[in-house]
Scaffold this motif. Structure first.
Motif, PDB file in Angstrom:
ATOM      1  N   HIS A   5      29.302  33.302  45.071  1.00 38.24           N
ATOM      2  CA  HIS A   5      30.042  32.691  43.965  1.00 38.24           C
ATOM      3  C   HIS A   5      29.218  32.686  42.684  1.00 38.24           C
ATOM      4  O   HIS A   5      29.733  32.948  41.594  1.00 38.24           O
ATOM      5  N   CYS A   9      30.199  34.678  39.207  1.00 39.51           N
ATOM      6  CA  CYS A   9      30.309  33.973  37.924  1.00 39.51           C
ATOM      7  C   CYS A   9      29.494  34.665  36.836  1.00 39.51           C
ATOM      8  O   CYS A   9      29.834  34.589  35.653  1.00 39.51           O
ATOM      9  N   ALA A  16      34.535  32.733  38.665  1.00 41.99           N
ATOM     10  CA  ALA A  16      35.363  33.000  39.844  1.00 41.99           C
ATOM     11  C   ALA A  16      35.764  31.677  40.474  1.00 41.99           C
ATOM     12  O   ALA A  16      35.055  30.684  40.369  1.00 41.99           O
ATOM     13  N   LYS A  17      36.899  31.679  41.134  1.00 43.86           N
ATOM     14  CA  LYS A  17      37.385  30.469  41.790  1.00 43.86           C
ATOM     15  C   LYS A  17      36.509  30.126  42.986  1.00 43.86           C
ATOM     16  O   LYS A  17      35.875  30.989  43.587  1.00 43.86           O
ATOM     17  N   ARG A  18      36.505  28.855  43.327  1.00 43.61           N
ATOM     18  CA  ARG A  18      35.784  28.423  44.517  1.00 43.61           C
ATOM     19  C   ARG A  18      36.594  28.763  45.770  1.00 43.61           C
ATOM     20  O   ARG A  18      37.693  29.277  45.682  1.00 43.61           O
ATOM     21  N   HIS A  19      36.036  28.420  46.926  1.00 41.08           N
ATOM     22  CA  HIS A  19      36.688  28.691  48.212  1.00 41.08           C
ATOM     23  C   HIS A  19      36.989  30.187  48.359  1.00 41.08           C
ATOM     24  O   HIS A  19      38.108  30.593  48.655  1.00 41.08           O
ATOM     25  N   LYS A  24      38.609  38.170  49.621  1.00 42.88           N
ATOM     26  CA  LYS A  24      38.994  37.920  48.232  1.00 42.88           C
ATOM     27  C   LYS A  24      37.967  38.496  47.259  1.00 42.88           C
ATOM     28  O   LYS A  24      38.314  38.888  46.136  1.00 42.88           O
TER      29      LYS A  24
END
Length: 238
Positions: A5, A9, A16-19, A24
């Protein structure tokens, strides 16, 4: 996952989105085409992290399948409790071992950290959250409690009664965890009796193998005398 992550970023404008997951992350990385050496190095690092995640995800799926096969050969009624599926049941069995080492459901609750600790002084009767006990077992019970309070059923009904009585969300959830701890103890004792007729524990808790939570009254207070030795060894019945 956290490292991936961070690198994403740094590579993607706006972050970027979490999880995330490796699945993905792959399309996100394919859309990034850095031209400088630092950017290319970061993309390669992100690809390495994604590959490692895919390997670990595959290993986790393999382990879950193996655990399921073991439980299929030696079934347990724990999976009949709402919120306790194959993996949680395996965790509980691995941590508890022989349930006969717990003299009662109260001793078991102290071991799981679901019984509050008595901090009364004089005429002031108070209890505080028990942060001790077996934290892996406590986490497994927490997952079951979250599932039960979110889904319609006896667990959610019990949670709502506690909220209606003035308890906060966390307090009501802890009460539900204690009830589930009692149910787990009863199911473990029933499984032992089924495998070893005549070795059933003489606990007072009444619960059928299909009960989601025990129907008998459950104490929400701490059990005196368990501070020094929360898991006394009970006599083994042959």
């Amino acid at each position: 996952m956290n490292r991936l992550h961070v690198v994403l970023c740094q590579l993607i404008p706006g972050g970027a989105k979490r999880h995330l997951s490796a699945t993905k992350a792959r399309p996100m990385l394919s859309a990034v085409r850095p031209r400088d050496a630092v950017g290319k190095a970061r993309k390669q690092l992100a690809l390495d992290y994604a590959g490692e995640l895919e390997r670990l995800d595959g290993r986790l799926k393999q382990l879950k399948r193996q655990i399921g096969e073991v439980l299929a050969e030696d079934p347990t009624s724990l999976v009949q409790i709402n919120g306790i599926a194959t993996i949680n049941a395996a965790k509980i069995l691995a941590e508890v071992g022989d349930v006969r080492r717990f003299a009662s459901r109260h001793h078991f609750a102290s071991y799981t950290g679901t019984a509050p600790i008595d901090v009364s002084s004089g005429e002031n009767n108070r209890h505080r959250l028990n942060r001790g006990g077996n934290r892996r077992l406590n986490h497994a019970l927490h997952i079951a409690a979250v599932v039960q309070y979110r889904m319609p059923g006896p667990g959610q009904d019990y949670y709502r009664r506690k909220r209606a009585a003035g308890k906060t969300h966390n307090e009501a959830l802890r009460c539900l965890k204690r009830r589930i701890s009692d149910a787990v103890y009863r199911h473990l004792a029933d499984d032992l009796a089924a495998r070893n007729p005549g070795g059933h524990l003489g606990a007072s808790l009444q619960s059928s193998a299909a009960d989601l939570i025990p129907m008998a009254s459950t104490s929400e207070q701490s059990l005196p005398g368990l501070i020094d030795d929360p898991t006394p060894v009970a006599a083994v019945v042959s």
